[in-house]
Scaffold this active site. Structure first.
Site, PDB file in Angstrom:
ATOM      1  N   GLU A 151      56.344 -35.564 -37.091  1.00 49.18           N
ATOM      2  CA  GLU A 151      56.363 -36.479 -35.947  1.00 49.18           C
ATOM      3  C   GLU A 151      55.003 -36.479 -35.254  1.00 49.18           C
ATOM      4  O   GLU A 151      54.654 -35.508 -34.586  1.00 49.18           O
ATOM      5  CB  GLU A 151      57.452 -36.054 -34.949  1.00 49.18           C
ATOM      6  N   HIS A 187      55.557 -42.050 -28.165  1.00 48.97           N
ATOM      7  CA  HIS A 187      54.220 -41.612 -28.541  1.00 48.97           C
ATOM      8  C   HIS A 187      53.394 -42.771 -29.109  1.00 48.97           C
ATOM      9  O   HIS A 187      52.201 -42.882 -28.823  1.00 48.97           O
ATOM     10  CB  HIS A 187      54.304 -40.467 -29.549  1.00 48.97           C
ATOM     11  N   ARG A 216      60.264 -42.154 -20.905  1.00 49.28           N
ATOM     12  CA  ARG A 216      61.255 -41.285 -21.535  1.00 49.28           C
ATOM     13  C   ARG A 216      62.646 -41.406 -20.897  1.00 49.28           C
ATOM     14  O   ARG A 216      63.516 -40.576 -21.135  1.00 49.28           O
ATOM     15  CB  ARG A 216      60.798 -39.805 -21.561  1.00 49.28           C
ATOM     16  N   GLU A 245      66.046 -40.681 -27.958  1.00 52.62           N
ATOM     17  CA  GLU A 245      65.525 -39.459 -27.345  1.00 52.62           C
ATOM     18  C   GLU A 245      65.129 -39.771 -25.908  1.00 52.62           C
ATOM     19  O   GLU A 245      64.325 -40.660 -25.658  1.00 52.62           O
ATOM     20  CB  GLU A 245      64.308 -38.940 -28.119  1.00 52.62           C
TER      21      GLU A 245
END
Ligand code: MN
Length: 293
Positions: A151, A187, A216, A245
């Protein structure tokens, strides 16, 4: 790629801070209740997970598992310190063992170095150490039918892999088939030129996806260009897991909050944010399928 070819996942930290037997029951129940197929179980400390119990709970609820972790300073395989590299290799082996015991086929995350802010660039020898260690991990994982995911994360969380291109180069250097790129929109939104070209660059080497919003928090309430991302997934024919997530100080463990800088309460009702995520994914997938035909 219309419909449910992709397993829809949720990160365990949406539900719980740790993974006690009670946490496991609560998290796996909530995962199924909210309409997900898969839960991503963190293996930061693999020996603390009661793998037999967890596997039984997963089977009871018909929920699949994927496993993930990020390394720490003392287990940083991209370090120049041989002791850290050896300790990291041991931790990754333990995580691989737990992944197999849980019946999962994906072990992913920041497996190539420490998850946290570096103040120096990655060294050539450190990268060589990471490539060699991941090669050994992949060799051990292959007979188990387990894929290893890398990742890329943003510059404040690694000096190793920030972009898909870097991950692809790393995979070329490792030279094994059971190594995949794991893209995370949070990201990508920081490091990539756009949300579509990394998906196309990875093509069949894309093996896992995290849907993270720019802050997030809840999907669709930030600046991530999800329509472009879902269109690219549909065009690329991506059939792997898609995992929600999200972190909120209302749910994250203190040490995780410190590593990932989760200082704010983005949400308080985990079930509400999770259900909204499943609706969001279905809407985005349907819209992308309609556009790509
Ligand atoms: Mn992620």
């Amino acid at each position: 790629m219309v419909g449910r070819v992709n397993a829809l996942g949720v990160h365990a930290y949406v539900w719980v801070e740790r993974w006690s037997r009670e946490d496991c029951r609560r998290a796996v129940w909530a995962t199924a209740e909210a309409g997900f197929d898969l839960i991503e179980i963190p293996l930061l400390d693999p020996s603390s997970v009661d793998v037999d119990d967890t596997r039984q709970v997963l089977e009871e609820h018909g929920v699949q598992a994927a496993c993930s972790l990020g390394l720490a300073a003392e287990t940083d395989i991209s370090s120049d310190d041989p002791a850290a590299v050896t300790a990291g290799r041991r931790l990754l082996d333990d995580a691989l063992w737990a992944t197999r015991q849980l019946g999962a086929t994906m072990l992913t995350g920041v497996l190539y170095g420490r998850l946290g802010r570096y103040t120096e660039p990655l060294t050539t020898s450190g990268r060589t150490n990471a490539v060699a260690t991941i090669r050994e991990l992949c060799a051990a994982a292959a007979p188990e039918g387990i894929t290893i995911g890398l990742e890329p994360v943003n510059r404040y969380e690694t000096n190793g892999l920030n972009t898909a291109e870097q991950a692809l180069r790393f995979i070329d250097d490792v030279g094994t088939d059971n190594l995949a790129v794991h893209l995370d929109t949070f990201h990508m939104n920081i490091e990539e030129a756009d949300l579509a070209s990394p998906v196309h660059a990875c093509a069949e080497r894309l093996g896992y996806v995290h849907l993270g919003e720019s802050h997030r928090g809840a999907l669709g309430t930030g600046t991530v260009d999800f329509p472009s991302f879902f269109a690219a997934l549909a065009q690329a024919g991506y059939t792997g897991p898609i995992t929600f997530e999200s972190f909120s100080s209302a749910a994250a463990a203190p040490e995780l909050s410190s590593t990932l800088c989760i200082w704010r309460e983005s949400w308080t009702d985990a079930m509400a944010v999770a259900r909204a995520a499943t609706r969001f994914v279905h809407e985005q997938s349907a819209a992308a399928a309609a556009r790509t035909g």
